[in-house]
Scaffold this motif. Structure first.
Motif, short mmCIF file in Angstrom:
data_model
loop_
_atom_site.label_atom_id
_atom_site.label_comp_id
_atom_site.label_asym_id
_atom_site.label_seq_id
_atom_site.Cartn_x
_atom_site.Cartn_y
_atom_site.Cartn_z
N THR A 179 -6.69 0.57 2.04
CA THR A 179 -6.08 1.81 1.56
C THR A 179 -5.97 1.83 0.04
O THR A 179 -5.80 2.91 -0.55
N LEU A 182 -8.35 4.21 -1.67
CA LEU A 182 -8.22 5.65 -1.46
C LEU A 182 -7.69 6.36 -2.69
O LEU A 182 -7.01 5.74 -3.54
N LYS A 186 -4.12 10.52 -1.05
CA LYS A 186 -4.28 10.04 0.32
C LYS A 186 -3.43 8.80 0.58
O LYS A 186 -2.91 8.64 1.69
N ARG A 187 -3.27 7.95 -0.43
CA ARG A 187 -2.40 6.78 -0.24
C ARG A 187 -0.96 7.22 0.01
O ARG A 187 -0.27 6.66 0.86
N THR A 200 -3.45 6.61 11.28
CA THR A 200 -4.51 6.34 10.29
C THR A 200 -4.18 5.07 9.52
O THR A 200 -5.07 4.23 9.28
#
Length: 584
Positions: A179, A182, A186-187, A200
């Motif tokens: 992650t 990203l 989005k994180r 997710t």
């Protein structure tokens, strides 16, 4: 049809150029006449390494996008800086030239950085499937004896038993949180207390307390540019293949092998616009095809690598809509899923000018549908782990359905009698494909006997595939000597699955084969002889195997049989097994 290296089209297979006493090879002009416009028959390779390849691209296209991951972009200059910092971090952990460093990660920017950082130190990157079970990893780890492993945090539980095993050399596990690659938005979204975000997040990352983090390695000062560099004859990459024995064999690929294959792959598509293409990179890096064609060829071309952690249909079409990729390496099921999802969502496919399919047969009707939807080319190629992998491909301008194509530049092929590999077969007849070129490996790691079975002193490699060649050099695969089953582009070795099956108390004996499904693709099926006073429980066997093997290796069906068909020597006759299970 135009020809970039036109030669006489009526050359016969029996026109040979002497190589050494007892062996003659065909004049390459037999297939050069079928090359696409601008594709050279020969290339200059020099002593370039994969480190040089990346640095050359950074020098030319430093400000261009190098990596794009679910919306976050990294330039080539930034990529190079991260590699230098990660290399210094790994040096601080004790990684030295000649060491093996194990990599167990999905396809993501940190994986590319880690791979090149290992190479910059003169060490060897050992790629593994991050979804493998502990049992599947034990044998290769016992073989390569890596002291350091860079591991996706979700795979830490799998690797932990190996770290604790006193028989293993592994001392340090560095974890990677995917992650972190990203975009910031989005994180932050993944932290929301909602079910979708939680699902997710759990799919992409897991807590791994107590282990050093890869993100911290990249915070190190850059490696001293004067630090010794690898040479072209150093081992860059170690991959594992089991063949028919079921025992993993290490395939060392030199920098020279992989760079040559990158040069051959890029030269095969002379219409590429350097510094302007966008590669859709969804294939795994632990597969030679995914690594070389899916990523490293793109770096050589200065392309933007649109990285996906897995070939998920929704992710691929999202990337198509977001970045409009121009070059798409894949396998037939990927192309089929993209077609269906793009049509359903009304997403244009017109950006995809070049697509190359490997690992399994490419249906002619799929080619027609793809080319109609994209306006570009979809061609089939052929390769093996031992050849880095590409050795044969269809020209982009003139693909032939049902054929794997013609040899790529500087690659020689012979078609021989499998029982007498020094004897070529007449043109058009079936024979085993043997190949030679700068991309061919030099032998299995510490396996001289098994090396001698497939590689002669002059570098000719026996592929184990039965083929025919047409007069213009196009080659078609008609059968396999090796018993490997190809599922979704991945190799499944029957003996490996059988070994696990036989360990179940209800199983006395088992034989695993590939059986075509309704679409013509192989699925794994097992014929099983029950142990005395036992019966075969399909669900129980499936659950048992999923604990020990990656899901794609688990048979779709278990067919109970009274006994397995064998020859007088007791060898299982797999063709008869296949006929048996087809009737069930």
């Amino acid at each position: 049809m135009a020809h970039g290296n036109s030669g006489p089209r009526n050359l016969r297979w029996r026109r040979f150029t002497p190589l050494h006493e007892g062996v003659r090879v065909p004049d390459p002009s037999i297939w050069a006449g079928s090359y696409g416009p601008g594709v050279p028959l020969h290339l200059e390779y020099g002593d370039e390494t994969l480190v040089d390849q990346l640095e050359n691209t950074i020098g030319r296209f430093g400000d261009r996008p190098a990596l794009e991951f679910l919306g976050r972009s990294t330039s080539y200059t930034e990529f190079g800086d991260q590699v230098a910092r990660a290399a210094e971090g790994l040096r601080g952990l004790g990684v030295r030239a000649g060491d093996h460093v194990a990599l167990l990660m999905p396809t993501c920017p940190q994986h590319l950085v880690a791979f090149h950082a290992v190479l910059r130190l003169g060490a060897t990157a050992v790629e593994h499937n991050p979804l493998y079970t502990t049992g599947e990893l034990k044998k290769p780890f016992a073989d390569h004896q890596a002291k350091v492993a860079l591991v996706w945090d979700k795979a830490v539980k799998t690797i932990a038993p190996i770290l604790r095993d006193p028989q293993m050399a592994l001392q340090t596990v560095v974890t990677l949180d995917m992650t972190q690659d990203l975009p910031l938005a989005k994180r932050l979204a993944l932290r929301l207390p909602v079910a979708k975000a939680r699902a997710t997040r759990e799919e992409m990352t897991a807590a791994a307390p107590g282990f050093p983090k890869f993100a911290d390695l990249v915070k190190a000062a850059p490696l001293d540019p004067a630090h010794p560099r690898p040479g072209a004859d150093d081992v860059a990459l170690l991959l594992y293949t089991s063949g028919t024995s079921g025992t993993p064999k290490g395939v060392p690929l030199l920098h020279r092998n992989v760079v040559a294959n990158c040069a051959q792959g890029v030269a095969w598509v002379p219409e590429l616009k350097y510094g302007q293409e966008r590669w859709l990179s969804s294939l795994p890096m632990f597969h030679a095809y995914g690594l070389t064609v899916g990523l490293l060829c793109g770096i050589r071309a200065g392309a933007e690598l649109v990285l996906l952690p897995k070939p998920d249909t929704a992710l691929m079409v999202d990337a198509l809509k977001r970045r409009e990729p121009t070059f798409v390496p894949g396998v037939p099921p990927i192309y089929r899923r993209i077609l269906e999802e793009a049509k359903r969502r009304g997403v244009s496919m017109q950006s995809m000018r070049f697509s190359i399919s490997g690992a399994m047969a490419l249906p002619a009707e799929l080619v027609q549908e793809w080319q109609s939807a994209t306006g570009g080319s979809l061609v089939e190629g052929y390769g093996l782990t031992e050849t880095a992998p590409l050795v044969i491909g269809n020209p982009m301008n003139q693909p032939r359905p049902g054929s794997i194509g013609v040899p790529v530049p500087d690659t020689l092929v012979r078609i021989v009698d499998p029982e007498n590999p020094g004897q070529e077969v007449p043109l058009g007849e079936r024979g085993e494909l043997v190949v030679k070129g700068p991309q061919v490996f030099g032998g299995y790691r510490d396996r001289p006997e098994e090396t001698a079975e497939v590689l002669d002193a002059d570098g000719w490699f026996r592929t184990g595939d039965i083929v025919t060649m047409a007069e213009d050099g196009y080659i078609s695969v008609v059968d396999r000597i090796k018993e490997v089953v190809i599922v979704g582009g991945f190799n499944v070795y029957p003996s490996e699955v059988e070994e696990v099956l036989r360990s179940h108390p209800s199983v006395q004996e088992a034989a695993v084969v590939g059986v075509p499904d309704e679409d013509g693709h192989d699925e794994v099926v097992a014929a099983v002889v029950a142990a005395e006073a036992q019966s075969i429980d399909q669900d129980a066997l499936g659950a048992f195997l999923r604990e020990e093997l990656t899901r794609y290796k688990v048979p779709r069906r278990f067919v109970p049989v009274e006994k397995l068909p064998v020859n007088p020597m007791g060898k299982v006759l797999r063709r008869e097994v296949a006929d048996l299970v087809k009737k069930s």
